[in-house]
Write an enzyme that holds these catalytic residues in place. Structure first.
Site, mmCIF file in Angstrom:
data_model
loop_
_atom_site.group_PDB
_atom_site.id
_atom_site.type_symbol
_atom_site.label_atom_id
_atom_site.label_comp_id
_atom_site.label_asym_id
_atom_site.label_seq_id
_atom_site.Cartn_x
_atom_site.Cartn_y
_atom_site.Cartn_z
ATOM 1 N N CYS A 62 0.829 -1.224 0.000
ATOM 2 C CA CYS A 62 0.000 0.000 0.000
ATOM 3 C C CYS A 62 0.862 1.273 0.000
ATOM 4 O O CYS A 62 1.440 1.586 -1.028
ATOM 5 C CB CYS A 62 -0.995 -0.051 1.149
ATOM 6 N N HIS A 65 -3.024 -5.257 1.811
ATOM 7 C CA HIS A 65 -2.277 -5.454 3.070
ATOM 8 C C HIS A 65 -2.282 -6.911 3.543
ATOM 9 O O HIS A 65 -3.069 -7.247 4.441
ATOM 10 C CB HIS A 65 -2.942 -4.645 4.182
ATOM 11 N N GLU A 70 -0.348 -8.171 5.534
ATOM 12 C CA GLU A 70 0.050 -8.155 6.953
ATOM 13 C C GLU A 70 -1.148 -8.046 7.883
ATOM 14 O O GLU A 70 -1.024 -8.270 9.084
ATOM 15 C CB GLU A 70 1.058 -7.015 7.213
HETATM 16 N N1 GLN Z 1 -3.537 6.373 1.063
HETATM 17 C C1 GLN Z 1 -2.291 6.068 1.684
HETATM 18 C C2 GLN Z 1 -1.143 6.833 1.053
HETATM 19 O O1 GLN Z 1 -1.309 7.585 0.175
HETATM 20 C C3 GLN Z 1 -1.989 4.581 1.639
HETATM 21 C C4 GLN Z 1 -2.972 3.846 2.487
HETATM 22 C C5 GLN Z 1 -2.444 2.614 3.118
HETATM 23 O O2 GLN Z 1 -1.242 2.358 3.192
HETATM 24 N N2 GLN Z 1 -3.355 1.845 3.648
HETATM 25 O O3 GLN Z 1 -0.036 6.666 1.448
#
Ligand code: GLN
Length: 202
Positions: A79, A177, A179
């Site tokens: 992410c 994710h 994790e």
């Molecule tokens: N929206 C977040 C970002 O721009 C990422 C979100 C996340 O890691 N769950 O970093």
């Protein structure tokens, strides 16, 4: 011996530490350049990429992280971690810097407000069973370079298909994710990748 670092500046790094520990891998939290020197693979967690980027800069880790990638160590980002590994960001903050390394363009918060967070079963290339993928204000990939292998895609309601898991050499990234689940197969895949790169950090 493999020693996996988890970038621990902000975000859900504890969950990554837990997933890796469950695989009996030596894990080290990385908060500064000295700690980065003690590991030969790295995970960049989910969180807020603008904050991770700003903190990395503040503690003097941004350039060492770029060198770590250039030196060919295995790195996995989930992410916000995917955003950090992308060569190009859309909808980023104007001053937002990435580590880069994967020849992709990612769009931050791509799934829109209505579907801020959701879970879905994804088919992953070379994985036998589907993976329960948790997306939280996730990025998706809008462009992939010729060296990038797409390992999973997600199809939106209006039938747009976007990569959500990619690999380029020793670099791996997911929009979702793993994790946050008990399914450790992606961490296991990354550990195998890191072992096959098997570099010594000195
Ligand atoms: N929206 C977040 C970002 O721009 C990422 C979100 C996340 O890691 N769950 O970093």
């Amino acid at each position: 011996m493999l020693r996996v670092g988890v970038l621990a500046l902000q975000g859900d790094f504890r969950e990554h530490v837990n997933s890796l520990t469950a695989l009996n891998v030596a894990v080290q939290k990385v908060r500064n350049p000295e700690e980065l020197k003690t590991v030969n693979a790295l995970v960049i967690p989910g969180g807020e990429s603008t904050t991770i980027s700003m903190l990395a800069k503040r503690v003097g880790l941004l350039d060492p992280l770029r060198k770590f990638v250039k030196d060919g160590f295995a790195v996995y980002g989930s992410c916000a971690g995917m955003i950090m590994l992308a060569d190009e960001i859309l909808d980023g903050r104007s001053d937002q810097e990435t580590i880069g390394g994967i020849d992709i363009t990612v769009r931050r918060n791509a799934f829109g407000r209505q579907v801020d967070s959701f879970e879905t079963d994804l088919a992953l290339k070379d994985f036998k069973n589907n993976f329960r993928a948790v997306f939280i204000r996730a990025p998706w990939v809008e462009r992939v370079g010729s060296e990038v292998e797409v390992l999973a895609t997600y199809k939106t309601e209006n039938n747009q298909e976007h990569p959500v898991m990619v690999r380029q050499g020793a670099l791996l990234a997911t929009s979702f994710h793993p994790e946050l689940t008990n399914d450790n197969r992606i961490h296991e895949y990354f550990v195998q990748m890191a072992k096959s790169v098997s570099r010594v950090n000195s």
